[in-house]
Motif scaffolding. Structure first.
Motif, short mmCIF file in Angstrom:
data_model
loop_
_atom_site.label_atom_id
_atom_site.label_comp_id
_atom_site.label_asym_id
_atom_site.label_seq_id
_atom_site.Cartn_x
_atom_site.Cartn_y
_atom_site.Cartn_z
N CYS A 90 -51.22 15.79 -12.33
CA CYS A 90 -49.99 15.87 -11.55
C CYS A 90 -48.77 15.79 -12.47
O CYS A 90 -47.84 16.60 -12.37
CB CYS A 90 -49.94 14.74 -10.53
SG CYS A 90 -51.02 14.92 -9.10
N ARG A 91 -48.78 14.81 -13.38
CA ARG A 91 -47.64 14.64 -14.28
C ARG A 91 -47.49 15.84 -15.21
O ARG A 91 -46.38 16.34 -15.43
CB ARG A 91 -47.81 13.35 -15.09
CG ARG A 91 -47.62 12.08 -14.28
CD ARG A 91 -47.59 10.86 -15.16
NE ARG A 91 -48.88 10.60 -15.80
CZ ARG A 91 -49.87 9.89 -15.25
NH1 ARG A 91 -49.71 9.38 -14.03
NH2 ARG A 91 -50.99 9.69 -15.88
N PHE A 92 -48.60 16.32 -15.76
CA PHE A 92 -48.54 17.45 -16.68
C PHE A 92 -47.99 18.70 -16.00
O PHE A 92 -47.08 19.36 -16.52
CB PHE A 92 -49.92 17.72 -17.26
CG PHE A 92 -50.02 19.02 -17.99
CD1 PHE A 92 -49.41 19.19 -19.23
CD2 PHE A 92 -50.71 20.09 -17.45
CE1 PHE A 92 -49.49 20.39 -19.91
CE2 PHE A 92 -50.80 21.30 -18.12
CZ PHE A 92 -50.18 21.46 -19.35
N LEU A 93 -48.52 19.04 -14.83
CA LEU A 93 -48.09 20.26 -14.17
C LEU A 93 -46.64 20.17 -13.70
O LEU A 93 -45.91 21.17 -13.71
CB LEU A 93 -49.02 20.59 -13.02
CG LEU A 93 -50.44 20.99 -13.45
CD1 LEU A 93 -51.35 21.17 -12.25
CD2 LEU A 93 -50.43 22.26 -14.30
N GLU A 94 -46.20 18.99 -13.31
CA GLU A 94 -44.79 18.84 -12.96
C GLU A 94 -43.91 19.09 -14.18
O GLU A 94 -42.87 19.76 -14.09
CB GLU A 94 -44.52 17.45 -12.40
CG GLU A 94 -43.05 17.26 -12.00
CD GLU A 94 -42.77 15.93 -11.34
OE1 GLU A 94 -41.58 15.67 -11.06
OE2 GLU A 94 -43.71 15.15 -11.12
N LEU A 95 -44.31 18.58 -15.34
CA LEU A 95 -43.55 18.82 -16.56
C LEU A 95 -43.50 20.31 -16.91
O LEU A 95 -42.48 20.83 -17.35
CB LEU A 95 -44.16 18.03 -17.72
CG LEU A 95 -43.94 16.52 -17.70
CD1 LEU A 95 -44.77 15.86 -18.80
CD2 LEU A 95 -42.46 16.18 -17.88
N VAL A 96 -44.63 21.00 -16.71
CA VAL A 96 -44.68 22.43 -16.98
C VAL A 96 -43.67 23.18 -16.10
O VAL A 96 -42.92 24.05 -16.57
CB VAL A 96 -46.10 22.98 -16.76
CG1 VAL A 96 -46.11 24.51 -16.78
CG2 VAL A 96 -47.06 22.44 -17.82
N VAL A 97 -43.65 22.84 -14.83
CA VAL A 97 -42.72 23.50 -13.91
C VAL A 97 -41.28 23.18 -14.29
O VAL A 97 -40.40 24.05 -14.30
CB VAL A 97 -43.03 23.07 -12.46
CG1 VAL A 97 -41.94 23.55 -11.52
CG2 VAL A 97 -44.38 23.62 -12.02
N GLU A 149 -39.29 21.01 -3.88
CA GLU A 149 -38.22 20.47 -4.73
C GLU A 149 -37.82 21.44 -5.83
O GLU A 149 -36.63 21.57 -6.15
CB GLU A 149 -38.67 19.15 -5.36
CG GLU A 149 -37.64 18.49 -6.25
CD GLU A 149 -38.12 17.18 -6.83
OE1 GLU A 149 -37.63 16.79 -7.90
OE2 GLU A 149 -39.00 16.54 -6.21
N ILE A 150 -38.82 22.13 -6.41
CA ILE A 150 -38.57 23.06 -7.51
C ILE A 150 -39.22 24.39 -7.16
O ILE A 150 -40.43 24.44 -6.95
CB ILE A 150 -39.18 22.54 -8.83
CG1 ILE A 150 -38.73 21.10 -9.11
CG2 ILE A 150 -38.81 23.46 -9.99
CD1 ILE A 150 -39.43 20.48 -10.30
N PRO A 151 -38.48 25.46 -7.10
CA PRO A 151 -39.09 26.76 -6.75
C PRO A 151 -40.03 27.24 -7.87
O PRO A 151 -39.62 27.36 -9.02
CB PRO A 151 -37.88 27.69 -6.60
CG PRO A 151 -36.70 26.79 -6.42
CD PRO A 151 -37.01 25.55 -7.20
#
Length: 275
Positions: A90-97, A149-151
């Protein structure tokens, strides 16, 4: 496209990377620091520890991430899938986005459907019963919430069974091949009447790449053959292809309690998107 890949040296990943290169994409593998894995010629690498990711700003400018990495796939019951791996991903993919990568294709699993029998469409409710698919299903929900939250575009792929060179040595066909290679007279297995959905891993990888190329798509897709086959028939056909004479010892092992007796994927959406 400029494509980032996690798990690019794993079972599916090696085939997916080959397909990406064949179709003219620029590939960068995210690899664990100190990894001894050798990428194919023409493939760049970027050290990245998913448990403690560094500044991911170098990912900006890439068009998509193909996310195949996930540990402990030899033990779907391991609580670590929920207690550790889920949060890390979850944390990694959020950072990628947040780094500006606009498209994610993430490998999920058919086990998200739980104990439902019959043909499974993407509209079927999820009801996973083991920690591994529970973690995957929760990751999907997290990413869908993050989209508000982020497109960004998310393609969530539910992978069904696959076989081919490099597969988990504990998988059925890998065990059968070892028995044949060792000259065994018998091969012990379950009764073999389960209906499953199997595909060659190369076919699965190519379909993932074709889905990644669909820049307009956002949603869930079964990645499967769409055709049920009994486990016994699968084994018998493999023995015939090998030209082996090994005998099946049917009913030696019980049917897994965490799998329904008959389930396969509906491939209608997949065929439409990858035609």
């Amino acid at each position: 496209m400029k494509v980032l890949v996690t798990g690019g040296t794993g079972f599916i990943g090696r085939y997916a990377v080959a397909s990406l290169l064949e179709r003219g994409h620029q590939v960068t593998l995210l690899v664990r620091p100190g990894s001894a894995a050798q990428p194919p010629d023409g493939v760049a690498t970027l050290p990245c520890d998913l448990q403690n990711p560094p500044d991911l700003q170098p990912l900006a400018g890439h068009d998509a991430l193909l996310h195949l990495a996930w540990p402990d796939l030899d033990n779907y019951r391991a609580l670590r899938h929920l207690s550790e791996t889920l949060g890390e991903h979850c944390r990694f993919l959020e950072l990628v986005v947040r780094a500006g990568v606009p498209r994610l294709l993430v490998a999920g699993t058919c086990f998200e459907y739980g104990l439902q029998n019959g043909p499974l469409t993407e509209e079927c409710p999820t009801a996973p019963i083991l920690p591994y698919p529970q973690a995957k299903d929760t990751l999907r929900r997290f990413l869908q919430a993050l989209q508000r939250e982020i497109p960004f575009r998310l393609t969530w792929t539910r992978l069904f069974y696959m076989h081919g060179a490099g597969q988990n040595p504990r998988s059925l066909i890998a065990q059968l091949d070892r028995a044949i290679d060792a000259g065994a007279e018998n091969f012990a297995m379950s009764g073999g009447e389960q209906l499953r959905d199997y595909s060659p891993v190369g076919d699965i990888a190519e379909r993932l790449v074709r889905l990644l190329e669909r820049r307009d798509f956002d949603g869930i897709v079964n990645v499967c053959s769409g055709t049920p086959i009994s486990v016994r028939r699968l084994v018998e056909e493999h023995i015939a292809r090998r030209g082996a004479s090994i005998r099946l010892e049917l009913g030696r092992y019980p049917y897994p309690e965490w799998e329904p007796m008959a389930f396969w994927g509906d491939a209608g959406k997949l065929k439409q998107l990858t035609a």
